[in-house]
Design an enzyme around this catalytic site. Structure first.
Site, PDB file in Angstrom:
ATOM      1  N   CYS A  92       1.060   5.042  11.784  1.00 59.22           N
ATOM      2  CA  CYS A  92       0.901   6.491  11.675  1.00 59.22           C
ATOM      3  C   CYS A  92       2.200   7.158  11.269  1.00 59.22           C
ATOM      4  CB  CYS A  92       0.403   7.055  13.004  1.00 59.22           C
ATOM      5  SG  CYS A  92      -1.327   6.656  13.348  1.00 59.22           S
ATOM      6  N   CYS A 110      12.822   2.401   1.903  1.00 59.00           N
ATOM      7  CA  CYS A 110      11.607   3.092   2.351  1.00 59.00           C
ATOM      8  C   CYS A 110      12.006   4.006   3.504  1.00 59.00           C
ATOM      9  CB  CYS A 110      10.529   2.091   2.751  1.00 59.00           C
ATOM     10  SG  CYS A 110      10.999   0.992   4.111  1.00 59.00           S
TER      11      CYS A 110
END
Length: 423
Positions: free
Chosen positions: A227, A381
């Site tokens: 999430c 990332c």
């Protein structure tokens, strides 16, 4: 919160990949069970006043409320799912609530973790949740476990409770919760959320399947975003968390038909609930006819694998820090900085000079033609997991000098530019 949802909920129209346990099938399966706990001796006058709306429900009544008073329930996690679960368990009059969480409250939690407030930022989540529960219902006894759940303490902690409510957000802890519950003969109510999709079920090996019956193996490393990477609609936590409490109350009082052998799947965008039958797997390694897993695993992180073996190998001697990246940029080193996150993340915050090429395009090979051959490729990332997977793909494609940034954007913010927002 977790990615189980993106595995099972995937239906193509939002581009998510489907991965379904071999025993999950459409259909109906219901089971009525006896009450999980014995009733307390009595209710006080204050308790009768407080719980009067329960008492006048014939299926609950005084007897059911006495059972709730006598119950001991542990909530694993005081985050997205744990917040509504703890609040409604307390309001319902569960006599003893255990909270286990080692994390602290962060500003990004407040979008969905409604048990915490602005004044709780930096505070222990377990302590913050306990304070909120005392405001909701001072008649509830609270037991705080301000620690990480691990192989060494899970049996001891679980053994003190009648029922476990699982609000964990990663596969390693989820498999450990399942295994400990099965080995101790404990039922637990499970939930999972991702973006707009949620799931809930009750796993109780004595009466039905366990989590491993549905998901015998964790998904391949890097396949399912968390999430924190993919996002979650805040209100979805309340939808699934309230289902978990509903199931807990049914189990404790012995009313209704709990979600044993059934998986409730919720799509918030379509406003659709559906149930999937989950059969007990006779070949389950944990609760099957001839189990081969008879104790907790030595290392659940290793079992679930944060990154693949290929990614681990690719990062050896090919990892730089955020500080090193800044030094390279300041020295005008000839590099090509690639951000492998998703466009929505790139809009929130980015490292200066980076080019957005999502990990999926690199893994598939689609983006290889966009990468220059005469510059060193530097990948990053959010935290370093996705860039490690992308690095493995680049190495396999012949970009032997490619590297990735350890800790990703989060490390850049921490080490180089704290003024940038985190998420």
């Amino acid at each position: 919160m977790s990615g189980d949802v993106s595995l099972l909920m995937a239906n193509g129209h939002r581009g998510e990949r489907q991965w379904r346990g071999p025993t999950a099938d459409p259909g109906e399966s219901t089971v009525s069970l006896p009450p999980l706990v014995e009733p307390a001796a009595e209710l006080t006058v204050d308790e009768i006043r407080r719980y009067s709306r329960h008492l006048i429900i014939p299926d609950v009544g005084v007897e059911g409320q006495k059972r709730l008073k006598n119950a001991r329930v542990l909530c694993v996690g005081a985050g997205g799912l744990g917040s509504p679960a703890l609040m409604y368990l307390a309001a319902a009059g569960v006599g003893t609530l255990g909270i286990i969480d080692f994390d602290t409250v962060d500003e990004s939690n407040l979008q969905r973790q409604i048990i915490h407030g602005v004044s709780d930022i930096g505070r222990s989540k377990a302590e913050s949740a306990a304070a909120s529960i005392r405001e909701i219902n001072p008649l509830v006894n609270i037991e705080i476990h301000n620690t990480a759940l691990d192989r060494e303490n899970v049996r001891e902690i679980f053994s003190g409770y009648d029922l476990i409510v699982d609000g964990t957000d990663n596969f390693a802890t989820r498999y450990m919760v399942n295994d400990a519950a099965v080995l101790l003969g404990k039922p637990y109510v499970w939930g999972s959320i991702y973006r707009f999709d949620g799931q809930a079920s009750v796993f109780w090996a004595e009466h039905g399947p366990c989590y491993r019956c549905l998901y015998p193996e964790p998904p391949p490393p890097g396949m399912v975003p968390s999430c924190a990477e993919g996002g979650v609609l805040g209100v979805l936590c309340a939808s699934i968390g309230s289902i978990q409490v509903n199931e807990a109350i049914k189990l404790l009082t012995g009313i209704g038909e709990p979600l044993v052998g059934r998986l409730m799947v919720y799509d918030a965008l379509e406003m659709e609930y559906r149930k999937i039958k989950v059969r007990k797997d006779p070949n389950c390694v944990l609760c099957g006819e001839n189990p081969t897993v008879t104790d907790l695993l030595e290392d659940y992180e290793d079992f679930c694998g944060a990154v693949s073996v290929e990614a681990q190998e690719a990062t050896v001697d090919s990892t730089i820090t955020a500080s090193e990246l800044k030094e390279w940029q300041d020295a005008d080193k000839d590099i090509f900085l690639v951000d492998v996150r998703e466009p929505a993340e790139y809009e929130i915050v980015r490292i200066p000079g980076s080019h957005l090429i999502p990990k999926g395009e690199i893994i598939s090979g689609e983006a290889l033609a966009k990468l220059p051959q005469d510059k060193q490729i530097v990948l990053h990332c959010k935290s370093g997991v996705r860039s490690a997977e992308a690095l493995a793909a680049l190495k396999a494609a012949g970009f032997s000098d490619a590297v990735h940034v350890q800790g990703g954007v989060l490390s850049w913010i921490k080490q180089i530019d704290p003024s940038l927002p985190t998420y």
